[in-house]
Design a protein around this motif. Structure first.
Motif, PDB file in Angstrom:
ATOM      1  N   PHE A 247      10.417   3.825  -0.704  1.00  0.00           N
ATOM      2  CA  PHE A 247       9.627   2.797  -0.051  1.00  0.00           C
ATOM      3  C   PHE A 247       9.120   1.868  -1.137  1.00  0.00           C
ATOM      4  O   PHE A 247       8.742   2.303  -2.223  1.00  0.00           O
ATOM      5  N   ARG A 248       9.056   0.554  -0.830  1.00  0.00           N
ATOM      6  CA  ARG A 248       8.541  -0.413  -1.794  1.00  0.00           C
ATOM      7  C   ARG A 248       7.794  -1.515  -1.079  1.00  0.00           C
ATOM      8  O   ARG A 248       8.085  -1.824   0.080  1.00  0.00           O
ATOM      9  N   GLY A 249       6.834  -2.115  -1.780  1.00  0.00           N
ATOM     10  CA  GLY A 249       6.078  -3.190  -1.177  1.00  0.00           C
ATOM     11  C   GLY A 249       5.236  -3.933  -2.204  1.00  0.00           C
ATOM     12  O   GLY A 249       5.172  -3.547  -3.378  1.00  0.00           O
ATOM     13  N   LEU A 250       4.601  -5.005  -1.757  1.00  0.00           N
ATOM     14  CA  LEU A 250       3.736  -5.824  -2.599  1.00  0.00           C
ATOM     15  C   LEU A 250       2.353  -5.915  -1.957  1.00  0.00           C
ATOM     16  O   LEU A 250       2.190  -6.565  -0.922  1.00  0.00           O
ATOM     17  N   GLY A 251       1.383  -5.232  -2.560  1.00  0.00           N
ATOM     18  CA  GLY A 251       0.015  -5.351  -2.083  1.00  0.00           C
ATOM     19  C   GLY A 251      -0.552  -6.712  -2.440  1.00  0.00           C
ATOM     20  O   GLY A 251      -0.280  -7.242  -3.529  1.00  0.00           O
ATOM     21  N   PHE A 252      -1.329  -7.277  -1.542  1.00  0.00           N
ATOM     22  CA  PHE A 252      -1.864  -8.624  -1.751  1.00  0.00           C
ATOM     23  C   PHE A 252      -3.382  -8.592  -1.754  1.00  0.00           C
ATOM     24  O   PHE A 252      -4.017  -8.125  -0.800  1.00  0.00           O
ATOM     25  N   TYR A 253      -3.979  -9.102  -2.838  1.00  0.00           N
ATOM     26  CA  TYR A 253      -5.429  -9.168  -3.007  1.00  0.00           C
ATOM     27  C   TYR A 253      -5.821 -10.636  -3.168  1.00  0.00           C
ATOM     28  O   TYR A 253      -5.809 -11.172  -4.273  1.00  0.00           O
ATOM     29  N   PRO A 254      -6.162 -11.320  -2.089  1.00  0.00           N
ATOM     30  CA  PRO A 254      -6.440 -12.768  -2.170  1.00  0.00           C
ATOM     31  C   PRO A 254      -7.588 -13.129  -3.111  1.00  0.00           C
ATOM     32  O   PRO A 254      -7.610 -14.221  -3.679  1.00  0.00           O
ATOM     33  N   ASP A 255      -8.532 -12.201  -3.304  1.00  0.00           N
ATOM     34  CA  ASP A 255      -9.663 -12.468  -4.188  1.00  0.00           C
ATOM     35  C   ASP A 255      -9.441 -11.914  -5.601  1.00  0.00           C
ATOM     36  O   ASP A 255     -10.368 -11.907  -6.414  1.00  0.00           O
ATOM     37  N   GLY A 256      -8.215 -11.455  -5.878  1.00  0.00           N
ATOM     38  CA  GLY A 256      -7.900 -10.920  -7.198  1.00  0.00           C
ATOM     39  C   GLY A 256      -7.744  -9.410  -7.185  1.00  0.00           C
ATOM     40  O   GLY A 256      -8.602  -8.697  -6.661  1.00  0.00           O
ATOM     41  N   GLN A 257      -6.631  -8.908  -7.742  1.00  0.00           N
ATOM     42  CA  GLN A 257      -6.406  -7.465  -7.781  1.00  0.00           C
ATOM     43  C   GLN A 257      -7.207  -6.853  -8.947  1.00  0.00           C
ATOM     44  O   GLN A 257      -7.412  -7.502  -9.972  1.00  0.00           O
ATOM     45  N   PRO A 258      -7.659  -5.584  -8.802  1.00  0.00           N
ATOM     46  CA  PRO A 258      -8.617  -5.007  -9.748  1.00  0.00           C
ATOM     47  C   PRO A 258      -8.014  -4.154 -10.857  1.00  0.00           C
ATOM     48  O   PRO A 258      -8.766  -3.540 -11.627  1.00  0.00           O
ATOM     49  N   PHE A 259      -6.700  -4.119 -10.986  1.00  0.00           N
ATOM     50  CA  PHE A 259      -6.079  -3.118 -11.853  1.00  0.00           C
ATOM     51  C   PHE A 259      -5.813  -3.627 -13.267  1.00  0.00           C
ATOM     52  O   PHE A 259      -5.542  -4.812 -13.481  1.00  0.00           O
ATOM     53  N   GLU A 260      -5.867  -2.703 -14.234  1.00  0.00           N
ATOM     54  CA  GLU A 260      -5.507  -3.014 -15.614  1.00  0.00           C
ATOM     55  C   GLU A 260      -4.001  -3.249 -15.699  1.00  0.00           C
ATOM     56  O   GLU A 260      -3.239  -2.746 -14.871  1.00  0.00           O
ATOM     57  N   PRO A 261      -3.560  -3.990 -16.724  1.00  0.00           N
ATOM     58  CA  PRO A 261      -2.122  -4.286 -16.841  1.00  0.00           C
ATOM     59  C   PRO A 261      -1.336  -3.083 -17.364  1.00  0.00           C
ATOM     60  O   PRO A 261      -0.846  -3.052 -18.487  1.00  0.00           O
ATOM     61  N   LYS A 262      -1.203  -2.078 -16.507  1.00  0.00           N
ATOM     62  CA  LYS A 262      -0.486  -0.852 -16.852  1.00  0.00           C
ATOM     63  C   LYS A 262       0.406  -0.430 -15.698  1.00  0.00           C
ATOM     64  O   LYS A 262       0.094  -0.679 -14.528  1.00  0.00           O
ATOM     65  N   VAL A 263       1.517   0.229 -16.031  1.00  0.00           N
ATOM     66  CA  VAL A 263       2.322   0.904 -15.024  1.00  0.00           C
ATOM     67  C   VAL A 263       1.648   2.241 -14.752  1.00  0.00           C
ATOM     68  O   VAL A 263       1.344   2.988 -15.688  1.00  0.00           O
ATOM     69  N   ASP A 324      -2.236  -0.225   2.060  1.00  0.00           N
ATOM     70  CA  ASP A 324      -2.980  -0.798   3.182  1.00  0.00           C
ATOM     71  C   ASP A 324      -3.071  -2.312   3.080  1.00  0.00           C
ATOM     72  O   ASP A 324      -3.083  -3.013   4.097  1.00  0.00           O
ATOM     73  N   LYS A 325      -3.116  -2.832   1.843  1.00  0.00           N
ATOM     74  CA  LYS A 325      -3.223  -4.274   1.628  1.00  0.00           C
ATOM     75  C   LYS A 325      -1.855  -4.950   1.506  1.00  0.00           C
ATOM     76  O   LYS A 325      -1.761  -6.086   1.048  1.00  0.00           O
ATOM     77  N   THR A 326      -0.813  -4.252   1.908  1.00  0.00           N
ATOM     78  CA  THR A 326       0.546  -4.793   1.828  1.00  0.00           C
ATOM     79  C   THR A 326       0.954  -5.439   3.147  1.00  0.00           C
ATOM     80  O   THR A 326       0.944  -4.771   4.191  1.00  0.00           O
ATOM     81  N   PRO A 327       1.293  -6.712   3.148  1.00  0.00           N
ATOM     82  CA  PRO A 327       1.800  -7.347   4.377  1.00  0.00           C
ATOM     83  C   PRO A 327       3.032  -6.606   4.891  1.00  0.00           C
ATOM     84  O   PRO A 327       3.896  -6.200   4.101  1.00  0.00           O
ATOM     85  N   ASP A 328       3.106  -6.416   6.183  1.00  0.00           N
ATOM     86  CA  ASP A 328       4.211  -5.650   6.767  1.00  0.00           C
ATOM     87  C   ASP A 328       5.577  -6.185   6.366  1.00  0.00           C
ATOM     88  O   ASP A 328       6.526  -5.423   6.160  1.00  0.00           O
ATOM     89  N   ASP A 329       5.690  -7.523   6.261  1.00  0.00           N
ATOM     90  CA  ASP A 329       7.017  -8.094   6.018  1.00  0.00           C
ATOM     91  C   ASP A 329       7.503  -7.907   4.583  1.00  0.00           C
ATOM     92  O   ASP A 329       8.616  -8.329   4.245  1.00  0.00           O
ATOM     93  N   THR A 330       6.681  -7.300   3.720  1.00  0.00           N
ATOM     94  CA  THR A 330       7.150  -7.046   2.346  1.00  0.00           C
ATOM     95  C   THR A 330       7.544  -5.592   2.129  1.00  0.00           C
ATOM     96  O   THR A 330       8.023  -5.236   1.045  1.00  0.00           O
TER      97      THR A 330
END
Length: 465
Positions: A247-263, A324-330
């Motif tokens: 499964f794969r997707g793109l979570g969307f945070y319109p006010d900015g995502q909170p994560f550090e630049p790490k895998v 949960d923050k991933t648009p269904d179409d992605t």
């Protein structure tokens, strides 16, 4: 490394590119034009066409089949290579046409994101688009590995492990649009489909589109994806399912995502997941799970999200939040496949004037993050080989030799990577609880070294000019 996006749809675009020689075709057999169902599979004939009336065909010198990453990169590398060779003006004077035909009404921008390492960025820089993409995507500094209960097992910094390393997750749609925008403004024509391919008696290749349009080319470059009709026509088997899906997707945070630049990786039993920031507002995630078969295709996006969440319901909460923050179409679900290019027994990737590039030739599992990177490498190397042969003579023998040289050089690169990606994925999908305990408490914390695992990213292609 991270699971990356791969399109399962039939890629049937045609990219018609500049070439420094003109066709000289004298063909006489009339092939009746017809209206064709645009979704019929490609047909082949046992005997080659020996002649056609010139009014029935459009003559092109180079045809690239497939307008995905491999196809557009190959188109751009050829275009850039000709500029470096100083022959673009000559091409214009010769009147060689250029056009791009795509099956859909727009670029095939489905999918989520893909991970590019420094070998991929070298090629993008060579094509002149590296900085345009860097400005849009977060540079990933390191990697964190966790157990399913959230316990951190190990962390790495990429530049400490691999000198000069550059890692970014790039949206597939943005990459395609960036490559396409670098081609001539009138290069792309949409709503086309390849319906038939066959050789002619003079060595050229006849391509017929779904609307009856016929193209005759001296060089055909197949970049039409993992289910490539061109590869099938050349004798390649279907890619093999490796025993797990993603499964794969793109979570969307319109006010900015909170994560550090790490895998961020999470390892379970027969199940693993990961997420990585893509941009200031988007986060890519994947869940890879064992399955005895690919299972039925599911198109209901809400069902896909529900199934993905059920797999990791008890895992670290940030993963569920991203889903949960991933648009269904992605959200997509795909079986993972590859093709092993055994010497002697595998068909040749270059036959006459037809050659394969990217997933059409060497689909690999995404466990090393090298599918897109290798397609980009293919593009720049093939362009270099062709530009050299066309500049010197442009004779069929020199062209065929250039295509064979490309195949020989790339086989030694992509076959070992295909096997390695498969083995890494199989090891990470362990289900045995004892083996998983040894992995989490001994192998990952004390044995694994990231540097050797990234050695393949040190690969450097010859420059275009």
């Amino acid at each position: 490394m991270a699971v990356t996006s791969t399109s399962n749809s039939l890629a049937t675009s045609l990219v018609l590119l500049h070439s420094p020689f003109q066709s000289h075709l004298h063909l006489h057999l009339h092939l009746q034009r017809r209206r064709t169902n645009p979704f019929i599979p490609i047909r082949t004939r046992a005997n080659p066409i020996s002649s056609l009336t010139q009014q029935d065909v459009r003559k092109e010198d180079i045809v690239v089949v497939g307008a995905g990453i491999a196809g557009l990169a190959t188109a751009l590398c050829l275009h850039r290579g000709y500029e470096f060779l100083g022959v673009l003006l000559l091409l214009t004077r010769l009147g060689v046409s250029s056009a791009v035909l795509e099956q859909g009404e727009s670029l095939r921008t489905s999918g989520t994101s893909l991970t590019l390492f420094k070998n991929g960025w070298r090629v993008l820089d060579e094509m002149g688009v590296g900085d345009k993409l860097r400005s849009q995507f977060v540079e990933i500094q390191g990697m964190v590995i966790k157990a399913e209960d959230g316990k951190e097992l190990r962390s790495f910094k990429f530049k400490d492990e691999s000198e000069g390393q550059e890692v970014r997750a790039v949206e597939r749609s943005v990459l395609l649009e960036t490559l396409a925008n670098e081609l001539p403004s009138d290069a792309i024509s949409f709503s086309s489909k390849l319906a038939n391919i066959e050789r002619t008696g003079t060595g050229e290749t006849l391509l017929e589109l779904g609307d009856g349009t016929q193209l005759l080319a001296k060089i055909v470059i197949g970049c039409d994806g993992i289910r490539s009709p061109i590869a099938k026509w050349m004798g390649f088997s279907e890619p093999q399912y490796v025993g797990h899906c993603a499964f794969r997707g793109l979570g969307f945070y319109p006010d900015g995502q909170p994560f550090e630049p790490k895998v961020n990786y999470v390892y379970g039993r027969g199940l693993r997941a990961g997420y990585v920031p893509v941009s200031p507002t988007k986060v890519y995630w994947f869940i890879c799970f064992n399955s005895p078969s690919p299972g039925p295709k599911i198109t209901d996006a809400s069902m896909l999200k529900k199934q993905a969440c059920e797999l990791v319901r008890s895992w670290p909460s940030e993963l569920l939040d991203i889903i949960d923050k991933t648009p269904d179409d992605t959200i997509i679900r795909t079986p993972l496949v590859d093709r092993w290019l055994w010497p002697i027994t595998s068909p040749s990737a270059a036959s006459g004037g037809v050659v394969l590039v990217g997933d059409a030739w060497h689909p690999m599992t995404p466990n090393l993050g090298q599918g897109a990177c290798c397609a980009l490498e293919d593009a720049v190397i093939l362009a270099g080989k062709l530009a050299g042969s066309l500049q010197t003579a442009g004779l069929p023998e020199s062209i065929y030799s250039a295509l064979k040289s490309y195949e020989t050089e790339r086989w030694g690169r992509v076959f070992p990577l295909t096997i390695r990606a498969n083995v890494v994925g199989s090891l990470l999908q362990w289900e045995n609880p004892i083996i998983c305990a040894v992995r989490n408490n001994v192998i990952v914390p004390k044995v694994v070294r990231l540097g050797p695992l990234l050695e393949h990213t040190n690969y450097i292609c010859e420059p275009l000019g």
